[in-house]
Design a protein around this motif. Structure first.
Motif, PDB file in Angstrom:
ATOM      1  N   GLU A   1       0.631  -1.182  -0.233  1.00 32.75           N
ATOM      2  CA  GLU A   1      -0.211   0.162   0.145  1.00 32.75           C
ATOM      3  C   GLU A   1       1.042   0.856   0.610  1.00 32.75           C
ATOM      4  OE1 GLU A   1      -2.534  -0.724   3.446  1.00 32.75           O
ATOM      5  OE2 GLU A   1      -4.126  -2.508   2.253  1.00 32.75           O
ATOM      6  N   ARG A   2       2.033   1.567   0.891  1.00 34.12           N
ATOM      7  CA  ARG A   2       3.194   2.348   0.617  1.00 34.12           C
ATOM      8  C   ARG A   2       3.515   2.274  -0.335  1.00 34.12           C
ATOM      9  NH1 ARG A   2       4.620   0.347   5.782  1.00 34.12           N
ATOM     10  NH2 ARG A   2       6.186  -0.981   5.133  1.00 34.12           N
ATOM     11  N   HIS A   3       3.541   1.668  -1.154  1.00 37.07           N
ATOM     12  CA  HIS A   3       4.315   1.567  -2.551  1.00 37.07           C
ATOM     13  C   HIS A   3       3.475   2.235  -3.880  1.00 37.07           C
ATOM     14  CE1 HIS A   3       7.189   0.931  -5.467  1.00 37.07           C
ATOM     15  NE2 HIS A   3       6.346  -0.010  -6.496  1.00 37.07           N
ATOM     16  N   LEU A   4       2.888   1.421  -3.612  1.00 37.37           N
ATOM     17  CA  LEU A   4       1.348   2.067  -3.764  1.00 37.37           C
ATOM     18  C   LEU A   4       0.944   3.418  -4.351  1.00 37.37           C
ATOM     19  CD1 LEU A   4      -1.291  -0.815  -4.354  1.00 37.37           C
ATOM     20  CD2 LEU A   4       0.109  -0.063  -6.827  1.00 37.37           C
ATOM     21  N   ALA A   5       0.786   3.892  -3.099  1.00 36.76           N
ATOM     22  CA  ALA A   5       0.379   5.188  -2.242  1.00 36.76           C
ATOM     23  C   ALA A   5       2.009   6.454  -3.209  1.00 36.76           C
ATOM     24  CB  ALA A   5       0.401   5.595  -1.336  1.00 36.76           C
ATOM     25  N   GLN A   6       2.592   6.294  -3.369  1.00 37.14           N
ATOM     26  CA  GLN A   6       4.048   6.836  -3.903  1.00 37.14           C
ATOM     27  C   GLN A   6       3.776   6.508  -5.823  1.00 37.14           C
ATOM     28  OE1 GLN A   6       7.320   5.492  -2.184  1.00 37.14           O
ATOM     29  NE2 GLN A   6       6.380   6.198   0.064  1.00 37.14           N
ATOM     30  N   THR A   7       4.051   5.517  -6.086  1.00 34.85           N
ATOM     31  CA  THR A   7       3.701   5.119  -7.127  1.00 34.85           C
ATOM     32  C   THR A   7       2.786   4.348  -7.968  1.00 34.85           C
ATOM     33  OG1 THR A   7       3.843   2.562  -7.214  1.00 34.85           O
ATOM     34  CG2 THR A   7       5.772   3.518  -7.063  1.00 34.85           C
TER      35      THR A   7
ATOM     36  N   PRO B   1      -1.448   5.626  -6.832  1.00 33.56           N
ATOM     37  CA  PRO B   1      -2.516   5.330  -5.726  1.00 33.56           C
ATOM     38  C   PRO B   1      -4.129   5.367  -6.412  1.00 33.56           C
ATOM     39  CG  PRO B   1      -1.582   8.266  -6.834  1.00 33.56           C
ATOM     40  CD  PRO B   1      -0.452   6.832  -6.781  1.00 33.56           C
ATOM     41  N   ASP B   2      -3.629   6.372  -7.895  1.00 35.27           N
ATOM     42  CA  ASP B   2      -5.359   4.955  -8.058  1.00 35.27           C
ATOM     43  C   ASP B   2      -5.682   4.367  -8.332  1.00 35.27           C
ATOM     44  OD1 ASP B   2      -2.946   5.026 -10.180  1.00 35.27           O
ATOM     45  OD2 ASP B   2      -4.352   3.921 -11.057  1.00 35.27           O
ATOM     46  N   LEU B   3      -5.040   3.307  -7.830  1.00 34.33           N
ATOM     47  CA  LEU B   3      -4.746   1.647  -7.643  1.00 34.33           C
ATOM     48  C   LEU B   3      -5.687   1.247  -6.626  1.00 34.33           C
ATOM     49  CD1 LEU B   3      -1.974  -0.228  -9.551  1.00 34.33           C
ATOM     50  CD2 LEU B   3      -4.260   0.112 -10.274  1.00 34.33           C
ATOM     51  N   LEU B   4      -4.959   1.779  -5.594  1.00 38.95           N
ATOM     52  CA  LEU B   4      -5.806   2.130  -3.871  1.00 38.95           C
ATOM     53  C   LEU B   4      -7.323   1.949  -3.596  1.00 38.95           C
ATOM     54  CD1 LEU B   4      -3.289   3.944  -2.274  1.00 38.95           C
ATOM     55  CD2 LEU B   4      -3.522   1.222  -1.975  1.00 38.95           C
TER      56      LEU B   4
END
Length: 157
Positions: free
Chosen positions: A125-131, A133-136
């Motif tokens: 989640e941290r990685h997705l939030a940085q790269t 965020p539309d997928l979260l």
């Protein structure tokens, strides 16, 4: 004038036992093949005694707590001893304690796996939030969908 105080002879059909214990005829035939129960025959029909019913009840309880059919058979065979059930009780106690230890170890393994998965989810989640965020939000929706599915499975049991 002596009276016979023994239980009247009661027999059961395969259908009656299957309905009572929520099992299949195939399961009962399997237990018979393994020598765990031994119904009498009336032509092609199996006729289960009160003893067979009791043995089936113990088989299903043993399976529910994770005993193998071999272990269940060993315990059931001890019923035939003429010691008031003492040997059977001692063997059962030993097997039950072994299962408790095994289940506690499994629970510890499961708790550890859950913790590792939670840490993995947090990192992802941290990685997705940085790269990305539309997928979260989709990940959260997916999590909710899984929880609902698991809930449906629990209610179906």
């Amino acid at each position: 004038m002596p009276t016979d105080l023994r239980r009247p002879v009661r027999t059961y059909t395969i259908r009656q036992l299957c309905l009572e214990f929520k099992c299949t005829p195939r399961a009962l035939r399997f237990y018979e093949d393994k020598g765990l129960i031994s119904p009498a025959r009336d032509g092609l029909n199996r006729v289960y005694s009160h003893k067979d019913r009791g043995r089936l009840q113990l088989i299903l309880r043993g399976k529910r707590v994770g005993l193998s059919l071999t272990e269940i058979g060993e315990i059931l065979d001890l019923y035939e001893l003429d010691d008031g059930g003492a040997t059977q009780n001692a063997k059962s106690l030993m097997k039950f304690r072994e299962r408790i230890v095994a289940l506690e170890a499994q629970r510890a393994d499961i708790d550890q796996a859950i913790e590792e998965l939670r840490r993995g989810c947090d990192a992802l989640e941290r990685h997705l939030a940085q790269t990305r965020p539309d997928l979260l939000p989709r990940a959260a929706d997916y999590d909710q969908m899984l929880r609902e599915r698991l809930g449906d499975l629990e209610h179906a049991k």
